[in-house]
Design an enzyme around this catalytic site. Sequence first.
Site, mmCIF file in Angstrom:
data_model
loop_
_atom_site.group_PDB
_atom_site.id
_atom_site.type_symbol
_atom_site.label_atom_id
_atom_site.label_comp_id
_atom_site.label_asym_id
_atom_site.label_seq_id
_atom_site.Cartn_x
_atom_site.Cartn_y
_atom_site.Cartn_z
ATOM 1 N N ARG A 25 0.855 -1.197 0.000
ATOM 2 C CA ARG A 25 0.000 0.000 0.000
ATOM 3 C C ARG A 25 0.877 1.229 0.000
ATOM 4 N NH1 ARG A 25 -4.240 -2.089 4.650
ATOM 5 N NH2 ARG A 25 -5.041 -3.843 3.436
ATOM 6 N N ASP B 124 2.189 4.946 -0.108
ATOM 7 C CA ASP B 124 1.617 6.200 0.398
ATOM 8 C C ASP B 124 1.313 7.176 -0.736
ATOM 9 O OD1 ASP B 124 1.952 5.553 3.132
ATOM 10 O OD2 ASP B 124 4.054 6.177 3.064
ATOM 11 N N ARG C 28 11.311 5.615 3.897
ATOM 12 C CA ARG C 28 11.414 7.078 3.950
ATOM 13 C C ARG C 28 12.132 7.529 5.224
ATOM 14 N NH1 ARG C 28 5.381 8.925 2.808
ATOM 15 N NH2 ARG C 28 6.278 10.965 3.359
#
Lengths: 245, 245
Positions: free
Chosen positions: B50, B52, B198
């Site tokens: 999934r 972002d 990230r």
Amino acid sequence: MTRYKLIIEYDGGPFHGWQRQDNGASVQQSLENAVTSFCGEIQLVEGAGRTDAGVHALGQVAHVDIEKDTDGSTVRDALNFHLRGLPVTVLAAEEVDRQFHARFSARERSYLFRILDRRPPPAVDAGRVWWVPVALDAGAMHEAAQALIGNHDFSSFRAAQCQADSPVKTLDELRVTRAGDEIHIQVRARSFLHHQVRNFAGTLKLVGEGKWSAADIAAILAAKDRTRAGPTAPPEGLYLVKVGY
Amino acid sequence: MTRYKLIIEYDGGPFHGWQRQDNGASVQQSLENAVTSFCGEIQLVEGAGRTDAGVHALGQVAHVDIEKDTDGSTVRDALNFHLRGLPVTVLAAEEVDRQFHARFSARERSYLFRILDRRPPPAVDAGRVWWVPVALDAGAMHEAAQALIGNHDFSSFRAAQCQADSPVKTLDELRVTRAGDEIHIQVRARSFLHHQVRNFAGTLKLVGEGKWSAADIAAILAAKDRTRAGPTAPPEGLYLVKVGY
């Protein structure tokens, strides 16, 4: 008054081309606005090449005269500050002699034309490549392209609206290579006719499909007749890579 | 009813992420709409990861069940036809066993994080890289990153909203390399915590600036405390590159 040489990168997608015009945003106008915002002066930003609407640049060159007492790195950073939000960036700015002219002093220009050669359309590179969903033979394209090298009358690859004095140009390099799903056409010459690189790309694509041979390309060049060559490839695959002085 | 495995490329910029939601366009919803347009069926398109909002994919994998009698290449071309105008493309579609599940069958996921490490902001790659205008030491980033390889409690790199059962994961690869003006962070693991890549990127950037050492990274990992690591890097540099089964 100091003259600065600017090296400029841009995504041509949102612009009506390099050249300032009444009916839409241009790269040149964006840069001239940034100069005015920086130093309050209205100055001409003269480019080495007038790229068409949708054509990109990785290394366009321009010059601009600025009266304000400043320096190259300040000019670069200030213009980038005032260009924020637009896909135009000044990679470098340096003081040059007043004799330097971005367009008339240029000795060679290098372009890259990117073809995405795969059946599914582009997603991440949408607007940055010419999508050709049929398989192309890059080797055949390269071989046929060698007939175009040298000093020739390129009327077969010249746009009707071309303003050059003569259709005779010297093409120094034209290489076609494959890099994964992409085909890269790299060309280099002192100068080009209007749409010349896009007309090369549109013609060589037909060689890549097997519709035309190397002999056909030589015959098209010799015919000096625009109607004999292939269609003009779309602008989104074309990049002005470098201008040499 | 036949199950198809889809390999998908997308520019995450215009989407609120992979997952279907009420308040904006998602990649999943775009694909489900295309399936409905193709065969009239309302089917779930289940993705491997999934991603972002703003995160891109070069090789996201999903599966979908279709009742209509068709085949893989027709599914690929039909979905691409109905996705036209959106920066989402189906690179491949193939029939798979009904046991295949894009998310639960996945054995490893590879991500790339692109940093544009130069003073002028991005133009052609705007929205596709994280712009870091200060010079980074890629060698130091790579060396420090090696402390993260292996089986660890990655709580220091886990988003507060992460829904994973455990913060313990095995990181198989983390390579930092320079390619011209870009720094590439390549990571590979069976699975990742929310924002893990990230958070790696945001932390390693501080190593690249010389603010943190390799020893600091080891200490941050050992602390199991999100507040000790660096900030979360922005989504636009991140690409889901490949899912292995």
